[in-house]
Motif scaffolding. Structure first.
Motif, short mmCIF file in Angstrom:
data_model
loop_
_atom_site.label_atom_id
_atom_site.label_comp_id
_atom_site.label_asym_id
_atom_site.label_seq_id
_atom_site.Cartn_x
_atom_site.Cartn_y
_atom_site.Cartn_z
N LEU A 45 1.06 0.72 10.75
CA LEU A 45 0.38 0.15 9.59
C LEU A 45 1.13 -1.09 9.10
O LEU A 45 2.36 -1.11 9.09
N TYR A 95 -8.00 -1.21 6.87
CA TYR A 95 -8.26 -0.24 5.81
C TYR A 95 -8.11 -0.91 4.44
O TYR A 95 -7.20 -1.73 4.25
N TRP A 111 -8.31 5.98 0.26
CA TRP A 111 -8.46 5.01 1.34
C TRP A 111 -9.89 4.95 1.84
O TRP A 111 -10.60 5.97 1.83
N GLY A 112 -10.30 3.77 2.28
CA GLY A 112 -11.57 3.64 2.94
C GLY A 112 -11.50 4.23 4.34
O GLY A 112 -10.42 4.56 4.83
N GLN A 113 -12.64 4.32 4.99
CA GLN A 113 -12.71 4.93 6.32
C GLN A 113 -12.26 3.96 7.42
O GLN A 113 -12.08 4.37 8.57
N GLY A 114 -12.05 2.71 7.06
CA GLY A 114 -11.59 1.73 8.04
C GLY A 114 -12.74 0.92 8.62
O GLY A 114 -13.86 1.44 8.78
N TYR B 38 2.98 8.30 3.84
CA TYR B 38 1.60 8.52 4.23
C TYR B 38 1.53 9.31 5.53
O TYR B 38 2.32 9.08 6.46
N HIS B 40 -0.94 10.11 8.72
CA HIS B 40 -2.08 9.47 9.37
C HIS B 40 -2.44 10.20 10.65
O HIS B 40 -1.71 10.14 11.65
N LYS B 44 -8.55 8.87 11.46
CA LYS B 44 -8.85 9.19 10.07
C LYS B 44 -8.11 8.21 9.16
O LYS B 44 -7.24 7.46 9.58
N ALA B 45 -8.47 8.23 7.88
CA ALA B 45 -7.78 7.37 6.93
C ALA B 45 -6.42 7.95 6.59
O ALA B 45 -6.25 9.17 6.55
N PRO B 46 -5.42 7.10 6.36
CA PRO B 46 -4.11 7.60 5.92
C PRO B 46 -4.24 8.38 4.62
O PRO B 46 -5.16 8.16 3.83
#
Lengths: 121, 110
Positions: A45, A95, A111-114, B38, B40, B44-46
């Motif tokens: 990330l 994201y 968080w959004g789904q990306g 976080y 992950h 999927k979303a973190p």
């Protein structure tokens, strides 16, 4: 329910422009920051930047400053990430995420789904 | 801004405890109590597991705990479960008024 819903997958060519979106619901959109995070294929990330929708105050990571623009339209509770000229190296999952509190340094709790962005050369 | 340093992988058997380190500098981890962690799962979303070094958001299991000593933060998972298998990232506020993520750690449950 607090949620962030991001726009759909994009497939573009190098040099093209793009804007992806992140729509918030279930909370006061103008009271929290929205950040953007990149994950390149097989990589970790990366924090790109963050915006406060109430006044559009924006902070960028030096790694992304000048190449992307973060904006928001508080009237429709939507934040944006845009490029004026895409590169193949912009291929990644992006994201958006909401700050835990009204301060932006504490963490991102929703968080959004990306959104997958693929850029071909 | 360089990524914070995490071990690439950590593994443990079910029920064991593991600790993931996150090494930074006095300009990030060591200078502020704004370290978050976080979880992950691929695809999927973190998910926020720890904020402000050691605080758990509502709904996060108390098997997850965070701490910091000097320029290094740590995430401990006790009573390891199969569902804990995921990638974990630390994040810190920096003296440049930005944030930086760690390099990420893959947790494997043996």
């Amino acid at each position: 329910e607090v949620q962030l819903v991001q726009s759909a997958t994009e497939v573009k060519k190098s040099g093209e422009s793009l804007r992806i979106s992140c729509k918030g619901s279930g909370y006061s959109f103008t009271s929290y920051w929205i950040g953007w995070v990149r994950q390149m294929p097989g990589k970790g990330l990366e924090w790109m930047g963050i915006i406060y929708p109430a006044d559009s105050h924006t902070i960028y990571s030096p790694s992304f400053q000048g190449h992307v623009t973060i904006s928001a339209d508080k009237s429709i509770s939507t934040a944006y990430l845009q490029w004026s000229s895409l590169r193949a190296s912009d291929t990644a999952m992006y994201y958006c995420a909401k700050s835990l509190t009204s301060g932006w340094a504490y963490g991102m709790d929703v968080w959004g789904q990306g959104t997958t962005v693929t850029v071909s050369s | 801004q360089s990524a914070l340093t995490q071990p690439a992988s950590v593994s443990g058997s079910p029920g064991q405890s593991i600790t993931i380190s996150c090494a930074g500098t006095s300009s990030d981890v060591g200078g502020y109590n704004y370290v978050s962690w976080y979880q992950h799962h691929p695809g999927k979303a973190p998910k926020l597991m720890i904020y402000e070094v050691s605080n758990r958001p509502s709904g996060v299991s108390n098997r997850f705990s965070g701490s910091k000593s000097g320029n290094t933060a740590s995430l401990t998972i006790s009573g390891l479960q199969a569902e804990d298998e995921a990638d974990y990232y630390c994040n810190s506020y920096t003296s440049s008024s930005t944030q930086v993520f760690g390099s990420g750690t893959k947790v494997t449950v043996l």
